[in-house]
Design a protein around this motif. Structure first.
Motif, PDB file in Angstrom:
ATOM      1  N   LYS A 140       0.830  -1.211   0.000  1.00  0.00           N
ATOM      2  CA  LYS A 140       0.000   0.000   0.000  1.00  0.00           C
ATOM      3  C   LYS A 140       0.861   1.256   0.000  1.00  0.00           C
ATOM      4  O   LYS A 140       0.604   2.214  -0.734  1.00  0.00           O
ATOM      5  N   VAL A 141       1.902   1.236   0.837  1.00  0.00           N
ATOM      6  CA  VAL A 141       2.809   2.392   0.869  1.00  0.00           C
ATOM      7  C   VAL A 141       3.541   2.541  -0.458  1.00  0.00           C
ATOM      8  O   VAL A 141       3.679   3.649  -1.024  1.00  0.00           O
ATOM      9  N   PHE A 142       4.002   1.408  -0.981  1.00  0.00           N
ATOM     10  CA  PHE A 142       4.733   1.360  -2.246  1.00  0.00           C
ATOM     11  C   PHE A 142       3.847   1.865  -3.393  1.00  0.00           C
ATOM     12  O   PHE A 142       4.254   2.697  -4.224  1.00  0.00           O
ATOM     13  N   ALA A 143       2.605   1.373  -3.480  1.00  0.00           N
ATOM     14  CA  ALA A 143       1.671   1.751  -4.542  1.00  0.00           C
ATOM     15  C   ALA A 143       1.290   3.218  -4.435  1.00  0.00           C
ATOM     16  O   ALA A 143       1.115   3.910  -5.449  1.00  0.00           O
ATOM     17  N   PHE A 144       1.140   3.722  -3.192  1.00  0.00           N
ATOM     18  CA  PHE A 144       0.790   5.132  -3.014  1.00  0.00           C
ATOM     19  C   PHE A 144       1.885   6.046  -3.587  1.00  0.00           C
ATOM     20  O   PHE A 144       1.600   7.068  -4.215  1.00  0.00           O
ATOM     21  N   GLY A 145       3.140   5.638  -3.348  1.00  0.00           N
ATOM     22  CA  GLY A 145       4.258   6.421  -3.896  1.00  0.00           C
ATOM     23  C   GLY A 145       4.218   6.455  -5.419  1.00  0.00           C
ATOM     24  O   GLY A 145       4.413   7.521  -6.046  1.00  0.00           O
ATOM     25  N   ILE A 146       3.943   5.298  -6.057  1.00  0.00           N
ATOM     26  CA  ILE A 146       3.846   5.230  -7.523  1.00  0.00           C
ATOM     27  C   ILE A 146       2.679   6.086  -8.010  1.00  0.00           C
ATOM     28  O   ILE A 146       2.777   6.798  -9.026  1.00  0.00           O
ATOM     29  N   LEU A 147       1.570   6.028  -7.282  1.00  0.00           N
ATOM     30  CA  LEU A 147       0.390   6.803  -7.658  1.00  0.00           C
ATOM     31  C   LEU A 147       0.661   8.302  -7.599  1.00  0.00           C
ATOM     32  O   LEU A 147       0.225   9.068  -8.467  1.00  0.00           O
ATOM     33  N   VAL A 148       1.403   8.720  -6.582  1.00  0.00           N
ATOM     34  CA  VAL A 148       1.770  10.137  -6.463  1.00  0.00           C
ATOM     35  C   VAL A 148       2.613  10.574  -7.659  1.00  0.00           C
ATOM     36  O   VAL A 148       2.389  11.646  -8.253  1.00  0.00           O
ATOM     37  N   TYR A 149       3.599   9.729  -8.022  1.00  0.00           N
ATOM     38  CA  TYR A 149       4.433  10.046  -9.186  1.00  0.00           C
ATOM     39  C   TYR A 149       3.591  10.134 -10.466  1.00  0.00           C
ATOM     40  O   TYR A 149       3.790  11.030 -11.301  1.00  0.00           O
ATOM     41  N   ALA A 150       2.649   9.196 -10.622  1.00  0.00           N
ATOM     42  CA  ALA A 150       1.792   9.201 -11.812  1.00  0.00           C
ATOM     43  C   ALA A 150       0.941  10.467 -11.866  1.00  0.00           C
ATOM     44  O   ALA A 150       0.770  11.082 -12.928  1.00  0.00           O
ATOM     45  N   ALA A 151       0.412  10.861 -10.709  1.00  0.00           N
ATOM     46  CA  ALA A 151      -0.400  12.078 -10.645  1.00  0.00           C
ATOM     47  C   ALA A 151       0.429  13.312 -10.990  1.00  0.00           C
ATOM     48  O   ALA A 151      -0.045  14.221 -11.691  1.00  0.00           O
ATOM     49  N   LEU A 152       1.684  13.321 -10.510  1.00  0.00           N
ATOM     50  CA  LEU A 152       2.569  14.446 -10.831  1.00  0.00           C
ATOM     51  C   LEU A 152       2.870  14.519 -12.324  1.00  0.00           C
ATOM     52  O   LEU A 152       2.912  15.610 -12.918  1.00  0.00           O
ATOM     53  N   ILE A 153       3.073  13.348 -12.953  1.00  0.00           N
ATOM     54  CA  ILE A 153       3.330  13.318 -14.403  1.00  0.00           C
ATOM     55  C   ILE A 153       2.122  13.847 -15.167  1.00  0.00           C
ATOM     56  O   ILE A 153       2.249  14.630 -16.119  1.00  0.00           O
ATOM     57  N   LEU A 154       0.925  13.432 -14.763  1.00  0.00           N
ATOM     58  CA  LEU A 154      -0.299  13.930 -15.402  1.00  0.00           C
ATOM     59  C   LEU A 154      -0.450  15.437 -15.205  1.00  0.00           C
ATOM     60  O   LEU A 154      -0.853  16.160 -16.127  1.00  0.00           O
ATOM     61  N   LEU A 155      -0.118  15.907 -14.009  1.00  0.00           N
ATOM     62  CA  LEU A 155      -0.193  17.338 -13.733  1.00  0.00           C
ATOM     63  C   LEU A 155       0.777  18.115 -14.615  1.00  0.00           C
ATOM     64  O   LEU A 155       0.427  19.169 -15.164  1.00  0.00           O
ATOM     65  N   MET A 156       2.019  17.578 -14.753  1.00  0.00           N
ATOM     66  CA  MET A 156       3.004  18.238 -15.613  1.00  0.00           C
ATOM     67  C   MET A 156       2.525  18.300 -17.071  1.00  0.00           C
ATOM     68  O   MET A 156       2.695  19.321 -17.755  1.00  0.00           O
TER      69      MET A 156
END
Length: 600
Positions: free
Chosen positions: A67-83
């Motif tokens: 869960k912690v690991f997946a949350f970190g990946i999800l944050v990165y994905a959200a940042l890429i979409l935001l960029m």
């Protein structure tokens, strides 16, 4: 680039759009560089934590760790979409500044060229064909716009991206940077060469398209002649021949275009392979991580389009340079018809020619040879002569379509060159020999010379020119739209509408240049009777090869090969038994024959 320096005044005019466009380019580049860094961190996150995750296999902690690991990946994905979203917004701003700037400059440049065209003398239009003039204001300006818009935009993207990205890549790994970038110069050179070949092929297609368009235009304009001589099949054969040339040129272009994307993809593939190879060696040596390899592959792809566009933008600049050179050639031409004192006043109508000789500058033909005459205000003068005698040249000189170099022309005792050109021409009514009507309503054609045409004046002018009944016979009356160059009207109707257009201005000087050549004898007499009233109180020059039109004038001048051979009243010239009498008798016999045919 020296020809393109002419555009610097427009770049200065729209400097804020250019500056803001550059700023938006820089910001949009930031938002496409940052995702590569995020991708590196996300891959390193996976690579660094996958073994720990596997170590918890079969334990309750594995799920918590996931869960912690997946949350970190999800944050990165959200940042890429935001960029990506933010980059899209700023790319929109880039186009709303740089591309809009190019459209503004295109608008200004077209207006400047068209305004300049209208200041140039008639000799300019004799030397240059209409197609070339239209090409410079349309196609050439379009090519210049491509330099001001896409070329500048992609050039700024390339320069700013390289300035931001290359130092950053070298700071990470100089060796991997060199491997990743090594195919890009070959890519740019290859695209440049392919694009140049495409441009040459495109030029051939444009020339073929121009010939095809010219042929079709002539065929449609001369459809009556085409059908009368039963040449439809021959015309079709020639059309097929031209279209076949166009087809072959298009196929040649398609073959070159087919190299474009395979070339790009091939060199990008080579760059990716080199990046993976050199990066793998660095990873094995412990100098880089797997995330760095992915990061550099993204950087290579980021640089691919700007480098690819370098060849394209170079071609755009070359084409714009050539087009701007053609535009500058015309913009550098200055009219030699200028006002020396800008005299703006109401004229009375006294007109004098003093020892005037004139040679057309574009052909070298000497049209007038030391002629002198004068017309008092309100008087009329008829100029009679055969074709090529110099009659129409007189009207061209009075309107200052040309300026005299030998002799002098005076209006109200003042040299014609002293008058403001606009003020002078607004007081002259001119009916040309070659009638031209605009593709507009009859009402607007008659009122063309007035800023705000009054309905009463337009109707009265139509009645005076004996065209009112014809107009009212049309279903839409004065709102009837004439075809291109007035093709929907007969020759006589066009000429009478042209007369109405001249007299509606109530000019001080009225010039009729063979204005009744396309009407029959009966209609001519009707118009001449109307002209008797119209001519009262204004100076009138009647230029004609028909003696019947000259009888209205107070005096008559007979021109032969640019010389005045006879001058006097109608009765005096008949009594002199010279050339005028011969013309009068010959044309009188023709008019009688025409009248008999009309009665029958």
């Amino acid at each position: 680039m020296k020809e393109l320096k002419y555009l610097n005044k427009y770049l200065l005019k729209y400097k804020w759009l250019l500056l803001f466009g550059t700023l938006w380019v820089i910001i949009s580049n930031i938002f496409q560089i940052v995702p590569a860094i995020i991708v590196r961190h996300s891959i390193d996150l996976v690579a660094d934590n996958i073994r720990i995750f596997q170590a918890f296999k079969g334990t309750p902690q594995q799920q918590d760790y996931f869960k912690v690991f997946a949350f970190g990946i999800l944050v990165y994905a959200a940042l890429i979409l935001l960029m990506a979203f933010l980059r899209g917004i700023f790319l929109y701003f880039v186009r709303q500044t740089l591309i809009v700037m190019s459209r503004y400059v295109e608008y200004d440049l077209k207006n400047e060229i068209f305004e300049h065209y209208q200041t140039l003398p008639l000799s300019f239009y004799r030397r240059n064909n209409t197609g070339d003039l239209m090409n410079r204001i349309a196609e050439d300006v379009g090519r210049v716009r491509m330099y001001l818009g896409p070329a500048i935009m992609y050039g700024l993207q390339l320069i700013t991206l390289f300035m931001m990205l290359i130092p950053f890549m070298f700071s990470k790994s100089p060796e991997l940077t060199l491997y990743a970038l090594s195919p890009l110069p070959f890519l740019s050179l290859s695209i440049f060469l392919v694009n140049n070949k495409m441009e040459r092929r495109s030029e051939q297609i444009q020339k073929s398209q121009s010939r095809l368009s010219t042929f079709v235009q002539e065929a449609f304009s001369g459809i009556r002649v085409l059908k009368s001589f039963n040449r439809e099949q021959q015309s079709l054969s020639k059309f097929e021949s031209e279209t076949n040339i166009y087809r072959l040129q298009s196929l040649k272009l398609t073959k070159v275009q087919s190299l474009f994307f395979p070339l790009i993809m091939g060199l990008i593939g080579i760059s990716t392979i080199l990046t993976v190879y050199a990066g793998s060696v660095q990873v094995i040596q412990g100098n880089l991580t797997f995330g760095n390899i992915a990061e550099f592959i993204i950087y290579v792809n980021l640089l691919t389009w700007p480098v690819t566009s370098l060849g394209w933008t170079s071609s755009l600049v070359q084409r714009a340079e050539a087009s701007q050179k053609r535009i500058n050639e015309f913009l550098k031409i200055q009219t030699n018809i200028v006002s020396e004192k800008n005299l703006d006043r109401e004229i009375q109508g006294k007109l004098e020619f003093k020892n005037v000789s004139f040679t057309y500058p574009d052909t070298g033909i000497k049209a007038l040879k030391n002629i002198s005459f004068s017309i008092q205000p309100g008087e009329s003068l008829a100029i009679i002569g055969t074709t090529g005698s110099g009659k129409s040249t007189v009207s061209a000189l009075v309107s200052r379509l040309y300026d005299v170099r030998d002799g002098e022309i005076l209006i109200d005792g003042v040299p014609i060159a002293d008058y403001d050109l606009h003020a002078l021409r607004t007081q002259i009514g001119y009916v040309p020999q070659d009638v031209f009507l605009f593709s507009d309503t009859i009402y607007n054609n008659i009122g063309f010379g007035l800023k705000d045409p009054e309905e009463e004046k337009v109707i009265q002018a139509a009645k005076d020119a004996d065209v009112y009944e014809n107009i009212m016979g049309f279903p839409n009356g004065f709102s009837t739209r004439v075809g291109e160059r007035g093709i929907t009207l007969s020759g006589g109707q066009k000429q009478r509408v042209s007369i109405a257009r001249a007299i509606v201005r109530e000019p001080k000087i009225l010039m009729l240049d063979d204005a009744l050549s396309a009407v029959d004898t009966k209609t001519e007499n009707t118009i001449l009777n109307s002209l008797k009233r119209i001519m009262q109180g204004r100076t009138t020059i009647i230029i004609s090869h028909r003696v019947s039109s000259a009888k209205l004038a107070n005096r008559i001048v007979v021109l032969v090969d640019g010389h005045i051979v006879e001058e006097g009243t109608h009765d005096a010239l008949i009594a002199a038994e010279g050339m005028y009498k011969d013309l009068f008798e010959k044309q009188g016999q023709l008019d009688e024959a025409e009248a008999k045919d009309y009665d029958q």
